[in-house]
Design a protein around this motif. Structure first.
Motif, PDB file in Angstrom:
ATOM      1  N   VAL A  47       0.838  -1.201   0.000  1.00  0.00           N
ATOM      2  CA  VAL A  47       0.000   0.000   0.000  1.00  0.00           C
ATOM      3  C   VAL A  47       0.874   1.253   0.000  1.00  0.00           C
ATOM      4  O   VAL A  47       0.622   2.196  -0.747  1.00  0.00           O
ATOM      5  N   ALA A  48       1.889   1.242   0.831  1.00  0.00           N
ATOM      6  CA  ALA A  48       2.792   2.396   0.889  1.00  0.00           C
ATOM      7  C   ALA A  48       3.454   2.648  -0.465  1.00  0.00           C
ATOM      8  O   ALA A  48       3.533   3.789  -0.936  1.00  0.00           O
ATOM      9  N   ALA A  49       3.908   1.575  -1.100  1.00  0.00           N
ATOM     10  CA  ALA A  49       4.556   1.717  -2.411  1.00  0.00           C
ATOM     11  C   ALA A  49       3.596   2.286  -3.447  1.00  0.00           C
ATOM     12  O   ALA A  49       3.970   3.158  -4.241  1.00  0.00           O
ATOM     13  N   ASP A  50       2.351   1.806  -3.447  1.00  0.00           N
ATOM     14  CA  ASP A  50       1.370   2.311  -4.411  1.00  0.00           C
ATOM     15  C   ASP A  50       1.065   3.779  -4.191  1.00  0.00           C
ATOM     16  O   ASP A  50       0.710   4.506  -5.136  1.00  0.00           O
ATOM     17  N   LEU A  51       1.176   4.227  -2.957  1.00  0.00           N
ATOM     18  CA  LEU A  51       0.926   5.642  -2.641  1.00  0.00           C
ATOM     19  C   LEU A  51       2.167   6.505  -2.813  1.00  0.00           C
ATOM     20  O   LEU A  51       2.086   7.736  -2.733  1.00  0.00           O
ATOM     21  N   GLY A  52       3.316   5.856  -3.019  1.00  0.00           N
ATOM     22  CA  GLY A  52       4.552   6.610  -3.185  1.00  0.00           C
ATOM     23  C   GLY A  52       5.202   7.013  -1.873  1.00  0.00           C
ATOM     24  O   GLY A  52       5.921   8.008  -1.814  1.00  0.00           O
ATOM     25  N   TYR A  53       4.955   6.217  -0.828  1.00  0.00           N
ATOM     26  CA  TYR A  53       5.519   6.507   0.485  1.00  0.00           C
ATOM     27  C   TYR A  53       6.256   5.278   1.003  1.00  0.00           C
ATOM     28  O   TYR A  53       6.166   4.191   0.420  1.00  0.00           O
ATOM     29  N   THR A  54       6.960   5.447   2.115  1.00  0.00           N
ATOM     30  CA  THR A  54       7.623   4.311   2.752  1.00  0.00           C
ATOM     31  C   THR A  54       6.637   3.592   3.666  1.00  0.00           C
ATOM     32  O   THR A  54       5.649   4.173   4.127  1.00  0.00           O
ATOM     33  N   LYS A  55       6.940   2.329   3.930  1.00  0.00           N
ATOM     34  CA  LYS A  55       6.092   1.547   4.834  1.00  0.00           C
ATOM     35  C   LYS A  55       5.982   2.217   6.202  1.00  0.00           C
ATOM     36  O   LYS A  55       4.898   2.282   6.793  1.00  0.00           O
ATOM     37  N   MET A  56       7.079   2.738   6.710  1.00  0.00           N
ATOM     38  CA  MET A  56       7.077   3.336   8.041  1.00  0.00           C
ATOM     39  C   MET A  56       6.166   4.551   8.117  1.00  0.00           C
ATOM     40  O   MET A  56       5.605   4.842   9.177  1.00  0.00           O
ATOM     41  N   SER A  57       5.979   5.241   6.999  1.00  0.00           N
ATOM     42  CA  SER A  57       5.124   6.434   7.029  1.00  0.00           C
ATOM     43  C   SER A  57       3.672   6.084   7.321  1.00  0.00           C
ATOM     44  O   SER A  57       2.920   6.910   7.860  1.00  0.00           O
ATOM     45  N   LEU A  58       3.251   4.848   6.988  1.00  0.00           N
ATOM     46  CA  LEU A  58       1.866   4.454   7.238  1.00  0.00           C
ATOM     47  C   LEU A  58       1.584   4.240   8.716  1.00  0.00           C
ATOM     48  O   LEU A  58       0.425   4.325   9.148  1.00  0.00           O
ATOM     49  N   TYR A  59       2.639   3.995   9.489  1.00  0.00           N
ATOM     50  CA  TYR A  59       2.424   3.726  10.915  1.00  0.00           C
ATOM     51  C   TYR A  59       2.049   4.988  11.698  1.00  0.00           C
ATOM     52  O   TYR A  59       1.736   4.894  12.885  1.00  0.00           O
ATOM     53  N   ARG A  60       2.052   6.119  11.047  1.00  0.00           N
ATOM     54  CA  ARG A  60       1.511   7.328  11.685  1.00  0.00           C
ATOM     55  C   ARG A  60      -0.012   7.265  11.756  1.00  0.00           C
ATOM     56  O   ARG A  60      -0.629   7.979  12.535  1.00  0.00           O
TER      57      ARG A  60
END
Length: 225
Positions: A47-60
């Protein structure tokens, strides 16, 4: 996993950059993956990759895939159906069950997503509230909840068949019964009647009507006592 995932106030950061994503954007990206490839394809990394972000950014925004799937269900299920206050209870419950079936069939992974322990969101409870509100008087609290559970179970069973399953099964059995008809006369008779008179793929409407008939019969017996 936290039970109050949808309900506890979310802390607002006072320092650092403002959040670049929303929980809704994350959930929508995950829904798109699940719709195309199934629930197993959904991961925080993907999901993070599809949004153009890192995995860790989703943990916010969420702490686990369990919370991610719960957020997906809220987006996929959407708000409860708008049922006219003038509709009688049978029509109202038919509208409710039909809308729930459409939601499940639009997102086939949602059946898998709604099993086991998980956070429950406001949309899911609103669907329960909608069904309970239109039930007729005369049922106990436990019976009202059981009635909705029975309706939802019927909807889930039909959704799990993925439209046309009755016809597909009949075709498969017909091929087998050409050589084994004598062993299964009742099956042969039923399939022959369907072939002559039609009526296949009507399990949703038929089963729903019989559930509502049962509720109506129960209420009538209580009134007549």
């Amino acid at each position: 996993m936290t039970a109050d995932f949808f309900w506890a106030p979310r802390p607002r950061p006072t320092r650092g950059p403002k959040p670049a994503l929303t929980l809704e954007q994350i959930a929508d990206a995950a829904v798109a993956i699940a719709d195309a490839e199934g629930l197993a394809a959904v991961s925080m990394q993907r999901v993070a990759a599809d949004l153009g972000y890192t995995k860790m950014s989703l943990y916010r925004y969420l702490s686990s895939k369990t919370e991610l799937v719960a957020a997906m269900m809220e987006r996929a299920l959407g708000g409860s159906p708008q049922i006219s206050a003038r509709a009688d209870w049978r029509d109202a419950l038919t509208q409710w069950a039909t809308a729930l079936l459409a939601a499940y069939e639009s997102h086939v992974w949602s059946l898998e997503a709604t099993t086991g322990r998980r956070p429950v969101g406001p949309h899911e409870i609103a669907w329960l509230e909608c069904a309970l509100r239109v039930l007729p008087p005369g049922l106990t609290g436990a019976e009202r909840l059981d009635a909705v559970a029975t309706l939802a179970g019927h909807v889930r069973m039909i959704a799990g068949q993925h439209g046309g399953a009755e016809s597909d099964l009949a075709d498969a059995m017909s091929a087998i019964l050409r050589d084994h008809a004598a062993s299964y006369p009742a099956v042969v008779a039923a399939l022959s009647e369907v072939a002559d008179e039609g009526g296949a793929d009507n399990a949703f409407a038929f089963g729903l009507a019989r559930i509502l008939d049962g509720l109506e019969s129960l209420l009538e017996r209580r009134v007549s006592r």
